[in-house]
Design a protein around this motif. Sequence first.
Motif, short mmCIF file in Angstrom:
data_model
loop_
_atom_site.label_atom_id
_atom_site.label_comp_id
_atom_site.label_asym_id
_atom_site.label_seq_id
_atom_site.Cartn_x
_atom_site.Cartn_y
_atom_site.Cartn_z
N ILE B 83 23.33 92.92 71.13
CA ILE B 83 22.32 93.24 70.12
C ILE B 83 21.75 91.94 69.58
N THR B 84 20.46 91.70 69.91
CA THR B 84 19.79 90.50 69.42
C THR B 84 18.55 90.92 68.62
N ALA B 85 17.81 89.92 68.16
CA ALA B 85 16.60 90.23 67.39
C ALA B 85 15.40 90.28 68.33
N ASP B 86 14.28 90.79 67.84
CA ASP B 86 13.05 90.79 68.61
C ASP B 86 12.29 89.49 68.42
N ASN B 87 12.42 88.92 67.24
CA ASN B 87 11.66 87.72 66.92
C ASN B 87 12.62 86.55 66.69
N GLY B 88 12.04 85.38 66.80
CA GLY B 88 12.81 84.19 66.50
C GLY B 88 12.73 83.90 65.01
N LEU B 89 12.62 82.63 64.69
CA LEU B 89 12.53 82.17 63.30
C LEU B 89 13.70 82.67 62.46
N CYS B 90 14.87 82.75 63.09
CA CYS B 90 16.02 83.16 62.29
C CYS B 90 17.21 82.26 62.62
N GLY B 91 16.93 80.97 62.75
CA GLY B 91 18.01 80.01 62.94
C GLY B 91 18.73 80.23 64.26
N ILE B 117 20.66 95.89 76.67
CA ILE B 117 20.19 94.88 75.72
C ILE B 117 19.34 95.51 74.62
N VAL B 118 19.64 95.15 73.41
CA VAL B 118 18.80 95.51 72.27
C VAL B 118 18.14 94.22 71.80
N GLY B 119 16.81 94.22 71.75
CA GLY B 119 16.10 93.05 71.22
C GLY B 119 15.46 92.21 72.31
N LYS B 120 14.23 91.77 72.04
CA LYS B 120 13.44 91.01 73.02
C LYS B 120 14.07 89.68 73.38
N LYS B 121 14.70 89.03 72.40
CA LYS B 121 15.22 87.69 72.65
C LYS B 121 16.31 87.71 73.72
N GLY B 122 17.19 88.69 73.61
CA GLY B 122 18.25 88.81 74.61
C GLY B 122 17.67 89.17 75.96
N TRP B 123 16.66 90.04 75.92
CA TRP B 123 16.05 90.49 77.18
C TRP B 123 15.37 89.32 77.88
N SER B 124 14.60 88.53 77.12
CA SER B 124 13.87 87.46 77.81
C SER B 124 14.83 86.37 78.30
N TYR B 125 15.96 86.24 77.64
CA TYR B 125 16.93 85.24 78.13
C TYR B 125 17.54 85.67 79.45
N PHE B 126 17.85 86.97 79.56
CA PHE B 126 18.53 87.45 80.76
C PHE B 126 17.60 88.08 81.78
N LYS B 127 16.26 87.87 81.62
CA LYS B 127 15.36 88.63 82.50
C LYS B 127 15.42 88.17 83.96
N ASN B 128 15.99 87.00 84.20
CA ASN B 128 16.14 86.57 85.59
C ASN B 128 17.20 87.38 86.33
N TYR B 129 18.03 88.04 85.56
CA TYR B 129 19.06 88.90 86.17
C TYR B 129 18.65 90.35 85.98
N ARG B 130 17.36 90.62 86.23
CA ARG B 130 16.82 91.93 85.87
C ARG B 130 17.60 93.09 86.50
N SER B 136 17.13 98.63 78.17
CA SER B 136 16.81 97.67 77.13
C SER B 136 15.98 98.35 76.06
N TYR B 137 16.19 97.91 74.84
CA TYR B 137 15.47 98.48 73.70
C TYR B 137 14.71 97.36 73.03
N LEU B 138 13.38 97.38 73.19
CA LEU B 138 12.59 96.28 72.66
C LEU B 138 11.67 96.80 71.57
N GLY B 139 11.29 95.90 70.71
CA GLY B 139 10.30 96.27 69.70
C GLY B 139 10.87 96.97 68.48
#
Lengths: 85, 285
Positions: B83-91, B117-130, B136-139
């Motif tokens: 479970i990650t966030a969708d947006n950055g700017l959170c340290g 995966i929950v959250g865009k940040k986690g998804w974009s990090y692992f998207k090479n292992y699609r 995934s739950y984004l947005g």
Amino acid sequence: MEKDFLVTILSRDNTLYEGRVKSLNVPAERGYLGVLANHDFLVSNLVSGKITIRKPSDELLVINSKGKGFLEVARNKVSMLLTSA
Amino acid sequence: MLQSLKAIKNRIRSIENTRKVTSAMQMISATKLSRLDSRLVHNRPFARGIESILSNLLLGRQVSLNPFLEPRPSGERIVLCLITADNGLCGVYNNNVIRQAEDFISRYGWDKVKLVIVGKKGWSYFKNYRESILHSYLGLSGRYSDKVCEELLNNLTSLFLSKQADEVYLVYTRFKNALTNQVVVEKFLNIDIKPGEAKNEYIVEPNISRVMQELIPEYLAARVRLALLEAFTSEHASRLVAMRTATENAKDLLNSLVLLRNKVRQASITREIIEIVSAAEALKG
């Protein structure tokens, strides 16, 4: 022997009741279930219905439970968890 | 004074705008945080209560009462739900979760671990292992909803029941207070809780299998709900702290730039006066 016991009624987003009571009446699956002090260990699932609490001052409090729930009685401590109320 | 007055003024203006944005985000996070925090405070005892009933009932009983309690081979087919966030700017909020997930995966290898995966940040990090990402739950943007919680629960349980997975783990951030939170890796399925300490036999109404049938889905739902709430609350807390720091830094920067601007302005005035005076002197002479 104690005459009252501690009851905690929790829903997902709220604490509905917390305090000592004299008696308790809850909607179990096979009909209403009464609990007094010094009750034996008990777990039951609850259905929707009216939960009636008699406080030590003999004041009655009724909570309407609209969903499922669970009741645990252990050593004069009762906890009730309701999915919606 | 090498910098021109105009350039400094431009910088001041842009920093002021940034400060406005960060302080607005700080306020938004603060309201979201307080809303979620009050939900979390009530959800924790609820989840704990259900867990304690379950563990008291499991004491000394057959575990074959429910498919979720069934022991499965370990270390073979694992689903990791992060479970990650969708947006950055959170340290470092997202990085911490991702780092824990990577540690976990490197322990077992990519061939054994699948991801939810929950959250865009986690998804974009692992998207090479699609091919390893099952769902995934984004947005969601840190907004909790019962619908998503239910969907996530259904997906995780059906993966387990259809034997696509033998173990399901959750990686999320547990909220402690606004300044500290902690990433945890928890086993979600099969249900593996220690039997309670109560040595007393419980009367079970109407009977144990009926109660288990009701209790276990509620227990699992409470765990997923709590994990999401904990994670989202931590996300807003991290963002709040990050934005507060950013706002303070912007203020410091502004103060020093305003000083610099005044000095530059003064210097240019002094220079102009000197020019005028020396020109007058020259005319006189």
